[in-house]
Every structure is written in C-alpha cells, then in structure tokens.
Write a protein that holds these residues in place. Structure first.
Motif, PDB file in Angstrom:
ATOM      1  N   ARG A   1       3.454  14.899  -6.886  1.00 48.90           N
ATOM      2  CA  ARG A   1       4.950  14.577  -6.600  1.00 48.90           C
ATOM      3  C   ARG A   1       4.803  14.176  -5.138  1.00 48.90           C
ATOM      4  O   ARG A   1       5.608  13.198  -4.809  1.00 48.90           O
ATOM      5  N   GLU A   2       4.257  14.852  -4.282  1.00 53.27           N
ATOM      6  CA  GLU A   2       4.193  14.441  -2.561  1.00 53.27           C
ATOM      7  C   GLU A   2       3.953  13.041  -2.555  1.00 53.27           C
ATOM      8  O   GLU A   2       4.278  12.254  -1.551  1.00 53.27           O
TER       9      GLU A   2
ATOM     10  N   ALA B   1       3.878  10.546  -4.432  1.00 51.64           N
ATOM     11  CA  ALA B   1       4.751   9.480  -5.087  1.00 51.64           C
ATOM     12  C   ALA B   1       6.033   9.436  -4.380  1.00 51.64           C
ATOM     13  O   ALA B   1       6.637   8.263  -4.547  1.00 51.64           O
ATOM     14  N   ARG B   2       6.282  10.085  -3.258  1.00 54.10           N
ATOM     15  CA  ARG B   2       7.274  10.107  -2.650  1.00 54.10           C
ATOM     16  C   ARG B   2       7.419   8.677  -2.060  1.00 54.10           C
ATOM     17  O   ARG B   2       6.390   8.025  -1.519  1.00 54.10           O
ATOM     18  N   THR B   3       8.666   7.952  -1.697  1.00 52.67           N
ATOM     19  CA  THR B   3       8.706   6.617  -1.200  1.00 52.67           C
ATOM     20  C   THR B   3       8.296   6.927   0.446  1.00 52.67           C
ATOM     21  O   THR B   3       8.641   7.878   0.913  1.00 52.67           O
ATOM     22  N   PRO B   4       7.491   6.012   0.735  1.00 55.05           N
ATOM     23  CA  PRO B   4       6.911   6.073   2.166  1.00 55.05           C
ATOM     24  C   PRO B   4       7.793   5.872   3.272  1.00 55.05           C
ATOM     25  O   PRO B   4       9.042   5.263   2.728  1.00 55.05           O
ATOM     26  N   SER B   5       7.690   6.111   4.526  1.00 53.49           N
ATOM     27  CA  SER B   5       8.800   5.890   5.562  1.00 53.49           C
ATOM     28  C   SER B   5       8.781   4.500   5.759  1.00 53.49           C
ATOM     29  O   SER B   5       7.875   3.670   5.306  1.00 53.49           O
ATOM     30  N   PRO B   6       9.877   4.001   6.067  1.00 57.66           N
ATOM     31  CA  PRO B   6      10.142   2.608   6.434  1.00 57.66           C
ATOM     32  C   PRO B   6       9.202   1.970   7.428  1.00 57.66           C
ATOM     33  O   PRO B   6       8.655   2.685   8.178  1.00 57.66           O
TER      34      PRO B   6
END
Length: 112
Positions: free
Chosen positions: A70-71, A73-78
């Motif tokens: 889950r960690e 798969a989180r959206t990366p920082s911009p």
C-alpha cells in the motif's frame, strides 16, 4: 534467517531471531550467512537459540507485506518545477547558465 546486532563498546555481536523493527547496528542475515558469521579478533559472538516454529510466516508478516505494498502504491510527491530562464553571468568571456536541475547546472560557452 537471523538478525545480527552488535555493540562496539562491549566488542560483542549477538545473532538471534529476526527483529520485528529496525534499529541502528542491526542487520538481517540469510541462513547461510548467519551460519558462517565470524567476528573480529577479540570480539565475542553470542548465538541465541532460535525456535524453528517461528521461522514460518505469520499473519503479522502478511499484514506487514500488505502495508508495504500500500505504501509503495501511494501517489508520489509532485515533481520539481521546471527550471527558470537562463541566468547570464558576469561579463564577457564568462559561461552562461542554460538550465538547472537540482544542484547541477548546464553552462554554455560564451559567444566569441
């Protein structure tokens, strides 16, 4: 599999069951390397008895794996904003900054 923990002040290395959380001076070793472990001259190696039934995966292991997925798969920082316009430097004969990425700069030789 085992966790190697060491204390420089005591010149001691301890080889025991896998640690449940990360600590400084701890390293997880595969079975082959934990069996062949040696320590520097003058150090003591303490090998803790390991329960073979605990080497099988548990429900906690599965939950930890799911949390890690889950960690990841989180959206990366911009992304970083694009570099600004070239910044000319100094007088005649000085290189001109063309682009920048982080701490790196691309310089162009001055026109003759």
């Amino acid at each position: 599999m085992a966790t190697l923990t060491y204390v420089y002040a005591d010149s001691t290395a301890v080889l025991g069951p896998l640690a449940t959380y990360a600590e400084p001076h701890c390293y997880d070793l595969c079975a082959e390397h934990s069996e062949r472990l040696t320590a520097p001259r003058g150090w003591e190696v303490v090998r803790l008895a390991m329960d073979p039934t605990t080497t099988r995966p548990s429900g906690d292991d599965l939950e930890a794996l799911a949390d890690a997925v889950r960690e990841a798969a989180r959206t990366p920082s911009p992304p970083e904003p694009p570099p600004g316009p070239p910044v000319p430097r100094g007088g005649t004969g000085d290189p001109v900054e063309v682009a920048r990425r982080g701490h790196l700069r691309i310089l162009r030789s001055p026109e003759p």
